[in-house]
Design an enzyme around this catalytic site. Structure first.
Site, PDB file in Angstrom:
ATOM      1  N   LYS A 172      63.256  23.227  77.384  1.00 55.09           N
ATOM      2  CA  LYS A 172      62.738  23.108  76.014  1.00 55.09           C
ATOM      3  C   LYS A 172      62.796  21.651  75.559  1.00 55.09           C
ATOM      4  CE  LYS A 172      63.235  24.718  71.340  1.00 55.09           C
ATOM      5  NZ  LYS A 172      64.145  25.211  70.340  1.00 55.09           N
TER       6      LYS A 172
ATOM      7  N   ASP B 169      40.921  25.155  74.450  1.00 54.69           N
ATOM      8  CA  ASP B 169      40.220  23.962  74.950  1.00 54.69           C
ATOM      9  C   ASP B 169      41.205  22.914  75.467  1.00 54.69           C
ATOM     10  OD1 ASP B 169      37.496  24.642  74.531  1.00 54.69           O
ATOM     11  OD2 ASP B 169      37.818  24.425  72.366  1.00 54.69           O
TER      12      ASP B 169
ATOM     13  N   ASN C 149      44.675  29.874  70.771  1.00 58.88           N
ATOM     14  CA  ASN C 149      43.649  30.038  69.742  1.00 58.88           C
ATOM     15  C   ASN C 149      43.939  31.322  68.995  1.00 58.88           C
ATOM     16  OD1 ASN C 149      41.998  27.842  70.189  1.00 58.88           O
ATOM     17  ND2 ASN C 149      40.742  28.909  71.699  1.00 58.88           N
TER      18      ASN C 149
ATOM     19  N   LYS D  17      24.435  24.686  72.834  1.00 55.59           N
ATOM     20  CA  LYS D  17      25.477  25.109  73.792  1.00 55.59           C
ATOM     21  C   LYS D  17      24.896  26.093  74.808  1.00 55.59           C
ATOM     22  CE  LYS D  17      29.634  24.769  70.911  1.00 55.59           C
ATOM     23  NZ  LYS D  17      30.692  25.551  70.251  1.00 55.59           N
TER      24      LYS D  17
HETATM   25  N1  CTP Z   1      35.021  28.834  76.797  1.00 61.15           N
HETATM   26  C1  CTP Z   1      35.343  28.782  78.143  1.00 61.15           C
HETATM   27  N2  CTP Z   1      36.281  27.897  78.592  1.00 61.15           N
HETATM   28  C2  CTP Z   1      36.885  27.065  77.736  1.00 61.15           C
HETATM   29  C3  CTP Z   1      36.553  27.087  76.368  1.00 61.15           C
HETATM   30  C4  CTP Z   1      35.608  27.996  75.934  1.00 61.15           C
HETATM   31  O1  CTP Z   1      34.798  29.552  78.933  1.00 61.15           O
HETATM   32  N3  CTP Z   1      37.784  26.233  78.194  1.00 61.15           N
HETATM   33  C5  CTP Z   1      33.976  29.771  76.366  1.00 61.15           C
HETATM   34  C6  CTP Z   1      34.410  30.840  75.396  1.00 61.15           C
HETATM   35  O2  CTP Z   1      34.800  32.024  76.063  1.00 61.15           O
HETATM   36  C7  CTP Z   1      33.169  31.079  74.580  1.00 61.15           C
HETATM   37  C8  CTP Z   1      32.471  29.740  74.584  1.00 61.15           C
HETATM   38  O3  CTP Z   1      33.030  29.013  75.660  1.00 61.15           O
HETATM   39  O4  CTP Z   1      32.286  31.998  75.187  1.00 61.15           O
HETATM   40  C9  CTP Z   1      32.591  29.014  73.287  1.00 61.15           C
HETATM   41  O5  CTP Z   1      33.567  28.127  73.211  1.00 61.15           O
HETATM   42  P1  CTP Z   1      33.655  27.162  71.941  1.00 61.15           P
HETATM   43  O6  CTP Z   1      35.050  26.692  71.880  1.00 61.15           O
HETATM   44  O7  CTP Z   1      33.057  27.772  70.726  1.00 61.15           O
HETATM   45  O8  CTP Z   1      32.669  26.058  72.313  1.00 61.15           O
HETATM   46  P2  CTP Z   1      32.865  24.799  73.148  1.00 61.15           P
HETATM   47  O9  CTP Z   1      31.683  24.771  74.043  1.00 61.15           O
HETATM   48  O10 CTP Z   1      34.196  24.797  73.821  1.00 61.15           O
HETATM   49  O11 CTP Z   1      32.711  23.638  72.085  1.00 61.15           O
HETATM   50  P3  CTP Z   1      33.601  23.245  70.820  1.00 61.15           P
HETATM   51  O12 CTP Z   1      34.988  23.762  71.019  1.00 61.15           O
HETATM   52  O13 CTP Z   1      33.508  21.807  70.791  1.00 61.15           O
HETATM   53  O14 CTP Z   1      32.914  23.907  69.667  1.00 61.15           O
END
Ligand code: CTP
Length: 392
Positions: A283, A273, A204, A330
């Protein structure tokens, strides 16, 4: 961070005296007014003229030049820093001797003080020096360093004056109200990198600046801080437990390793994610693109929500657009106590900036909007909100 504070900087006769010029500059960059007092020995290592040019003020050396400088200079100061501090000066101050302007000032000063020793490691390990440093610590004087490493004499050991950035950080901390003392705050920062093959990864966009600012602000306010960071070009901040991780799996392990110790967890990391279902050993060829299968990573924040106990849990939601209802949903779903929403589509709230624009949402549904601010100021606001909510 130091604006409005008057700092008396004492420089003694060590080769590290040349670094005191940079220290004066950095303290001024933080907004402090710096006055300099030097020993005769320090003047052999760096000319007072250099410090005069930097501070724009006369440098004080001679005890007899002004009959009252040994009283007035200390009365006008909020913090007395001695950097570098030699073994000779440390031992003299410990005995209460007053044979030059600097040691006279030490006797007439009764505010917060900070000493950064610098000497050969044998001198540092000397029993008298060690005992005096121990006593200084006991009486509440902040001792920064010395660091271990190459010494000017060609030897290696503990005796190098600490980095200027570390001394500045300690000065800020000394002058900040320690309203978070006794708390342990676990903070995650930066991105994670999920390897596809030895060359490529999924990640990210994140510089880590918001998480590092939170860690620094909490440390300055007296909290014990555990910072778990994904890959970032930022230097690990001083004075905290720092663990560097790469993948979301590593971050998950580290978070749960330290969870027991924490009263508050702030998940500011931009955890990926997705990850590759299988990491290729070699590779991949471009034509293998169709073989690439993605899997969801563990939502660490969600898992924390189920295991948090009495801990205060803070999440971040980076959204394109100020979507308060989505962030609030959330917060509920992940059992958070506070959600920090930032609209990444706004100028100044992006990934590699020193500023942010946030909206704070709590469990009761209260929504607070904040304007564009430096990340360090946003960090203090988040910490204030945590403190107030926990205090209720
Ligand atoms: N987060 C986490 N573990 C993951 C992804 C995200 O702990 N695998 C945490 C991030 O540190 C942040 C929060 O979740 O505090 C927000 O993540 P975000 O990506 O905005 O939201 P999601 O709940 O993952 O939903 P979406 O990506 O669908 O918006």
């Amino acid at each position: 961070m130091l604006s409005g504070s008057n700092i008396l900087l004492g420089i003694t006769g060590s080769i590290a005296a040349y670094k005191a010029a940079d220290l004066a500059r950095r303290l001024m960059d933080e907004g402090a007014k710096v006055r300099v007092v030097m020993t005769e020995a320090a003047c052999r290592f760096i000319p007072p003229y250099t410090l005069e040019a930097i501070t724009g003020d006369a440098v004080h050396v001679d005890l007899f030049k002004d009959p009252y400088s040994h009283i007035n200079l200390s009365a006008q100061s909020d913090l007395f820093i001695i950097a570098p501090a030699t073994a000779n000066t440390i031992n003299k101050l410990a005995c209460g001797l007053a044979d030059n302007l600097l040691s006279n000032l030490w006797l007439t000063y009764d505010g917060p003080s900070l000493i950064a020793p610098a000497m050969n490691f044998r001198m540092y390990n000397n029993r008298t020096v060690q005992a005096n440093i121990r006593n200084f610590k006991k009486s509440g004087i902040e001792i920064v360093g010395p660091a271990k490493g190459d010494l000017a004499c060609g030897e290696e050991g503990e005796g190098r004056m600490s980095e200027v950035s570390e001394i500045v950080e300690a000065a800020i901390s000394v002058l900040t109200l320690h309203d978070l003392a006794g708390q342990t705050i676990l903070i995650t920062a930066g991105p994670t990198q999920e390897p596809i093959d030895p060359v490529r990864y999924i990640s990210n966009r994140s510089s880590g600046k918001m998480g590092y600012a939170l860690a620094m602000a909490a440390r300055r306010r007296g909290a014990e801080v555990i910072l778990i960071s994904g890959p970032s070009s930022l230097n690990p901040p001083h004075g905290m437990k720092f663990e560097s991780v790469e993948t979301s799996g590593d971050m998950e392990k580290a978070v749960f390793k330290y969870l027991e110790k924490a009263d508050t967890v702030i998940m500011s990391a931009a955890v990926s994610d997705f990850r590759a279902d299988v990491t290729a050993k070699n590779k991949l060829d471009k034509s293998d693109i169709n073989l690439l299968k993605l899997k969801k990573t563990t939502d660490i924040l969600k898992k924390l929500g189920t295991k948090k106990g009495k801990r205060f849990l803070v999440g971040f939601a980076a959204e394109s657009g100020k979507n308060v209802s989505r962030a609030a949903a959330k917060l509920k779903e992940k059992k958070l106590d506070l959600m920090v929403l930032n609209d990444i589509s706004q100028e100044g709230a992006g990934f590699d900036t020193d500023t942010n624009i946030v909206t704070l949402i709590n469990k009761k549904g209260d929504v607070e909007d904040y304007p564009l601010m430096k990340k360090i100021d946003v960090a203090h606001i988040i910490l204030d909100r945590i403190k107030i909510t926990k205090g209720k």
